[in-house]
Write a protein that holds these residues in place. Structure first.
Motif, short mmCIF file in Angstrom:
data_model
loop_
_atom_site.label_atom_id
_atom_site.label_comp_id
_atom_site.label_asym_id
_atom_site.label_seq_id
_atom_site.Cartn_x
_atom_site.Cartn_y
_atom_site.Cartn_z
N GLY A 49 0.74 -1.28 0.02
CA GLY A 49 0.03 -0.09 -0.22
C GLY A 49 0.85 1.25 -0.08
O GLY A 49 0.34 2.25 0.28
N SER A 50 2.18 1.21 -0.37
CA SER A 50 2.92 2.20 -0.19
C SER A 50 2.52 3.68 -1.16
O SER A 50 2.66 4.64 -0.82
N GLN A 51 2.04 3.20 -2.41
CA GLN A 51 1.44 4.14 -3.28
C GLN A 51 0.25 4.93 -2.70
O GLN A 51 0.34 6.27 -2.66
N ALA A 52 -0.57 4.32 -2.18
CA ALA A 52 -2.06 4.83 -1.64
C ALA A 52 -1.51 5.84 -0.47
O ALA A 52 -2.06 6.88 -0.19
N ALA A 53 -0.56 5.07 0.34
CA ALA A 53 -0.31 5.86 1.47
C ALA A 53 0.55 7.19 1.43
O ALA A 53 0.27 8.13 1.84
N VAL A 54 1.32 7.29 0.37
CA VAL A 54 2.18 8.48 -0.19
C VAL A 54 1.28 9.36 -0.63
O VAL A 54 1.42 10.52 -0.52
N ILE A 55 -0.06 8.96 -1.62
CA ILE A 55 -0.69 9.77 -1.93
C ILE A 55 -1.63 10.52 -0.97
O ILE A 55 -1.74 11.76 -1.10
N ASP A 56 -1.88 9.97 0.16
CA ASP A 56 -2.80 10.26 1.16
C ASP A 56 -2.08 11.57 1.88
O ASP A 56 -2.17 12.56 2.09
N SER A 57 -0.44 11.07 2.37
CA SER A 57 0.23 12.07 2.92
C SER A 57 0.54 13.34 2.05
O SER A 57 0.24 14.47 2.45
N VAL A 58 0.96 13.09 0.79
CA VAL A 58 1.16 14.26 0.08
C VAL A 58 0.11 14.95 -0.40
O VAL A 58 0.04 16.30 -0.26
N ARG A 59 -1.14 14.69 -0.63
CA ARG A 59 -2.29 15.39 -0.65
C ARG A 59 -2.53 16.24 0.49
O ARG A 59 -2.77 17.50 0.23
N GLN A 60 -2.19 15.83 1.84
CA GLN A 60 -2.47 16.72 3.00
C GLN A 60 -1.31 17.93 2.75
O GLN A 60 -1.79 18.86 3.21
#
Length: 382
Positions: A16-27
């Motif tokens: 899930g690394s791509q989904a996790a980083v997208i969540d963080s970067v969006r914030q």
């Protein structure tokens, strides 16, 4: 001018690394500041999702880069350090911070840097109290967060940090020293001095987090520590420096990364000392106490006794039975009693289920609302 570059390497072997980083970067991109850069190094086998995300954001503060067809080979065959080294030259910030895909870092680190440099212009390493967040799927039961509530800005002395790091002074399950580029910020000028002094690379070893810590403490001219958390480390229930056992052994030092964080960090530090020809005396007692503290972080009796037996065997092989004199771990948790929640010793203890956060970014948003506002630091220091 770009003050800070937040670097996030993404590997295909991180679930899930791509989904996790997208969540963080969006914030992160929701922050109005324009003096930070987010650099994602995509070392996964499928680079399309992150490239598409970056295109949709169309934000000049976000850059996604990949070595191309060699990215998987670089991540798997070389090391995490090689990936970190590949990213740094592509940054444009005066300060560099590295986190993992499951983590979060607040772009308002820039505000702390501004307030710091206004008063301590020679500062070249900034650290803070990072928070830990156990992902819901990795929780064995109720997880209690422990978050520092202080907001003092401190200038620790290098000699004190060397005692805490290399001699394990006042250590818990790991040295009480958190400087370095990982969940910290290091000035580019210091990174370049480190590169020139150590084999023409910024980071070495299989665990570049500890490598960066050792080099920063040795070479920083002025370190600054802020008590307030500015980042969150996403935890999956494994030692934070875990490595394959085949890569984690050192002749004459019978500890393995699978024993826990104390052993894993000590292995990296011993490699660093051997690499640099550093010989120290009198650090062993502090490390053995840290091994005991590491055992006491176990969440179950079975885990505690397994870890205790492994450490005891390694300590005996390393220093004989006399080494066990300082190894007295105690399992203090009673599963029938509710764990403490509330304010104690300037730390807030609360259930990680609060607000039903599901990621490091969401967890940071929660604790950020509870703590001293970052943007008020400059006024507080005035």
């Amino acid at each position: 001018m770009t003050l800070l570059s937040i670097c996030i390497p993404v590997f295909g072997h991180s679930p899930g690394s791509q989904a996790a980083v997208i969540d963080s970067v969006r914030q992160m991109l929701g922050n109005a500041r324009d003096d930070f850069q987010i650099l994602i190094g995509d070392f996964s086998s499928d680079t399309e999702p992150l490239s598409r995300f970056a295109s949709q954001q169309s934000d000049p503060r976000l850059t996604v880069m990949s070595p191309g067809p060699a990215s998987g080979e670089l991540a798997a065959a070389a090391s995490k350090a090689a990936c970190w080294n590949w990213m740094v030259p592509h940054t444009r910030g005066e300060w560099i911070c590295l986190i993992e895909a499951s983590d979060y870092a607040d772009p308002d680190i820039c505000a702390v840097l501004e307030a710091t440099l206004k008063r301590v212009p020679q500062a070249d390493a900034l650290s803070w109290s990072r928070a830990g967040y156990v992902w819901p799927a990795a929780r064995a039961g109720r997880e209690i967060a422990r978050i520092g509530t202080g907001s003092s800005l401190n200038l620790p002395q290098q000699k004190d940090m060397m005692q805490k790091l290399f001699y394990w002074a006042d250590a818990g399950a790991r040295p009480d020293c958190f400087f370095g580029a990982w969940h910290g910020a290091v000035r580019r000028e210091l990174l370049e001095r480190i590169r020139a002094a150590f084999s023409d690379v910024y980071f070495e070893q299989e665990a570049p987090e500890t490598d960066s810590l050792c080099k920063t403490v040795l070479m920083a001219q002025c370190m600054v520590y802020w008590e307030r958390p500015l980042s969150v480390q996403g935890l999956a229930g494994t030692p934070e420096h875990a490595l394959p056992e085949a890569e984690a052994r050192l002749e004459g030092f019978p500890f393995t990364t699978g024993m826990g964080n104390a052993a894993a960090i000590a292995l990296s530090m011993e490699r660093f000392k051997q690499r640099c020809g550093i010989e120290l005396e009198g650090w062993e007692a502090g490390f053995i106490k840290a091994c005991a503290h590491d055992c006491e972080t176990a969440t179950s009796g079975e885990e505690f006794h397994t870890r205790k037996a492994a450490y005891a065997q390694a300590i005996t092989q390393w220093r004989g039975k006399k080494g066990l004199a300082g190894f007295k771990p105690e399992f203090r948790r009673n599963p029938k009693l509710p764990r403490f929640q509330g304010l104690k010793d300037q730390h807030l203890h609360f259930d990680m289920e609060m607000d039903r956060t599901a990621s490091a970014a969401e967890f940071y948003r929660l604790i950020n609302a509870m703590l001293f506002p970052v943007h008020l630091l400059d006024d507080k220091l005035a």
